[in-house]
Scaffold this motif. Structure first.
Motif, short mmCIF file in Angstrom:
data_model
loop_
_atom_site.label_atom_id
_atom_site.label_comp_id
_atom_site.label_asym_id
_atom_site.label_seq_id
_atom_site.Cartn_x
_atom_site.Cartn_y
_atom_site.Cartn_z
N ALA A 108 0.90 -1.28 -0.03
CA ALA A 108 -0.03 -0.10 -0.12
C ALA A 108 1.00 1.29 0.04
N GLU A 109 2.28 1.18 0.44
CA GLU A 109 3.13 2.19 0.45
C GLU A 109 4.10 2.38 -1.02
N ARG A 110 3.46 1.66 -1.81
CA ARG A 110 4.31 1.80 -3.23
C ARG A 110 4.81 2.99 -3.62
N SER A 111 3.91 3.92 -3.53
CA SER A 111 4.21 5.31 -4.25
C SER A 111 4.92 6.11 -3.37
N VAL A 112 5.08 5.91 -1.93
CA VAL A 112 5.97 6.50 -1.11
C VAL A 112 7.28 5.95 -1.35
N SER A 113 7.41 4.52 -1.26
CA SER A 113 8.81 4.06 -1.64
C SER A 113 9.18 4.63 -2.93
N LEU A 114 8.66 4.77 -4.06
CA LEU A 114 9.33 5.07 -5.22
C LEU A 114 9.79 6.55 -5.03
N MET A 115 9.16 7.21 -4.58
CA MET A 115 9.69 8.70 -3.89
C MET A 115 11.10 8.49 -3.13
N SER A 116 10.81 7.63 -2.15
CA SER A 116 12.04 7.40 -1.46
C SER A 116 13.18 7.09 -2.19
N GLY A 117 12.99 6.08 -2.85
CA GLY A 117 14.11 5.29 -3.78
C GLY A 117 14.53 6.38 -4.72
N GLU A 118 13.88 7.06 -5.39
CA GLU A 118 14.33 8.00 -6.59
C GLU A 118 15.25 9.01 -5.84
N GLY A 119 14.83 9.58 -4.62
CA GLY A 119 15.65 10.54 -3.81
C GLY A 119 16.92 9.94 -3.52
N VAL A 120 16.93 8.77 -2.93
CA VAL A 120 18.12 8.07 -2.72
C VAL A 120 19.21 7.92 -3.81
N ALA A 121 18.77 7.55 -4.92
CA ALA A 121 19.22 7.08 -6.04
C ALA A 121 19.99 8.55 -6.50
N ARG A 122 19.43 9.66 -6.71
CA ARG A 122 19.76 10.97 -7.14
C ARG A 122 21.14 11.24 -5.95
N ALA A 123 21.08 11.07 -4.75
CA ALA A 123 21.73 11.42 -3.66
C ALA A 123 22.99 10.86 -3.94
N LEU A 124 22.83 9.46 -4.21
CA LEU A 124 24.16 8.72 -4.56
C LEU A 124 24.92 9.00 -5.52
N GLU A 125 24.25 9.44 -6.69
CA GLU A 125 24.90 9.64 -8.12
C GLU A 125 25.40 10.94 -7.95
N SER A 126 24.89 11.90 -7.00
CA SER A 126 25.48 13.18 -6.92
C SER A 126 26.81 13.11 -6.30
N ARG A 127 27.07 12.22 -5.60
CA ARG A 127 28.35 11.79 -4.59
C ARG A 127 29.23 10.93 -5.58
N GLY A 128 28.92 10.56 -6.82
CA GLY A 128 29.88 9.68 -7.48
C GLY A 128 29.78 8.26 -7.48
N HIS A 129 28.47 7.91 -7.11
CA HIS A 129 28.44 6.52 -6.77
C HIS A 129 27.74 5.88 -8.29
N LYS A 130 27.88 4.72 -8.58
CA LYS A 130 27.08 4.11 -9.39
C LYS A 130 25.68 3.35 -8.91
N VAL A 131 24.48 3.87 -9.75
CA VAL A 131 23.39 3.40 -8.84
C VAL A 131 22.63 2.54 -9.84
N THR A 132 21.78 1.49 -9.60
CA THR A 132 21.07 0.79 -10.47
C THR A 132 19.64 0.57 -9.74
N ARG A 133 18.61 1.31 -10.26
CA ARG A 133 17.37 1.40 -9.78
C ARG A 133 16.66 0.05 -10.16
N ILE A 134 15.84 -0.41 -9.10
CA ILE A 134 15.21 -1.51 -9.34
C ILE A 134 13.85 -1.57 -8.87
N ASP A 135 12.56 -1.58 -9.41
CA ASP A 135 11.38 -1.71 -8.84
C ASP A 135 10.97 -2.89 -8.93
#
Length: 306
Positions: A16-43
């Motif tokens: 039931a919290e899918r939409s929130v998880s997607l927002m959390s995950g995208e924020g985390v992914a962008r933050a890691l990429e901004s620090r130079g890390h390689k990110v693979t997003r998995i839905d």
């Protein structure tokens, strides 16, 4: 292990919290990429194990919320696969997602929590399980999903009407607890220390799913304007609960405080082992108040997992 890392950010899923998880995950992914890390997003789908094996990351950032990403199911799978992952492990996740198991674990150690009992939803149509007002909630959902406050003058009926919309139509069993009047407080734990206390003032009067994740519907007062003894009690309880449950990474403890009763009116409601990481989420807000920006917060969580 020093970076840069390859991080698989696990998000979405079918709770039931899918939409929130997607927002959390995208924020985390962008933050890691901004620090130079390689990110693979998995839905997350039902092929999640195959996807993780194919990606072979250094670490998984578990940004899932609800079942099965927060209840130990995904944690057990990743344990079997030998993957490192953020947030709590299998045992802590199994206990903390279940509000009744959480009580059984924490209350004997002096953690104040509301009394409660598990009721069959069908029984609500015959009689109230507790004197009104009382709260009904699913045993193992988060983000105030499916919470109902049953009052004398509410519109659920007396007893609850079979045809009235509510969690009794979605869940076979519910946790019934006395309603605690007062104020909503929350405290995050990060890296073995409690951060701050935030008071949540929902404009609707109830901190439900919409109030949590809709911009402008809830005022956050951080740090909370409450007596020092209540602040220190929230922080001590949150840290003790984190430790007793065996949580890792970050957690967030939610409280109700009856301010007419002082310290005796403070009750822990639940411990969230995978707090949200959205723009409106409380852990990033508390960290920011202490000078830890969002990207640094994400890196700290990953470093602990590694």
């Amino acid at each position: 292990m020093r970076g840069p890392w390859h991080v698989a950010v696990l998000m979405g899923g079918w709770s039931a919290e899918r939409s929130v998880s997607l927002m959390s995950g995208e924020g985390v992914a962008r933050a890691l990429e901004s620090r130079g890390h390689k990110v693979t997003r998995i839905d997350m789908g039902h092929d999640v194990a195959a996807r993780l094996a194919e990606v072979a990351p250094d670490v998984v950032f578990n940004a899932l919320h609800g079942v099965p990403g927060e209840d130990g199911t995904v944690q057990g799978m990743m344990d079997l696969m030998g993957l490192k992952y953020t947030h709590s492990g299998l045992a802590a996740s199994v206990i903390a997602i279940d509000k009744q198991l959480t009580k059984q674990t924490l209350v004997p150690h002096g953690i104040p929590m509301p009394d409660g009992l598990i009721v069959e939803s069908e029984s609500l149509y015959a009689a109230d399980p507790l004197p009104r007002p009382y709260v009904l909630k699913p045993v193992n959902e988060g983000s105030s999903v499916g919470v109902a406050i049953v009052t004398e003058d509410g519109n659920y009926g007396a007893p609850v009407g079979r045809d009235v919309a509510g969690p009794w139509q979605e869940f076979d069993h519910l946790l019934a607890e006395p309603f605690i009047r007062g104020r909503e407080l929350t405290t995050a734990v990060l890296g073995g220390r409690a951060l701050l206390v935030t008071e949540l003032c929902p404009k609707s009067g109830f901190y439900d799913f919409d109030a949590k994740y809709t911009d402008g519907m809830t005022d956050h007062i951080c740090p909370a304007e409450i007596p020092d003894d209540i602040t220190e009690a929230c922080k001590a309880i949150a840290l003790k609960a984190h430790q007793l449950l065996g949580c890792k990474g970050t957690s967030r403890s939610d409280f109700r405080w009856d301010d007419e009763r002082g310290l005796a009116g403070l009750f822990l409601l639940e411990v969230n082992t995978q707090p949200g990481m959205t723009p409106l989420s409380l852990v990033p807000e508390q960290a920011a108040r202490l000078g830890i920006d969002y990207a640094e917060l994400v890196e700290q969580i990953v470093e602990e997992a590694l």
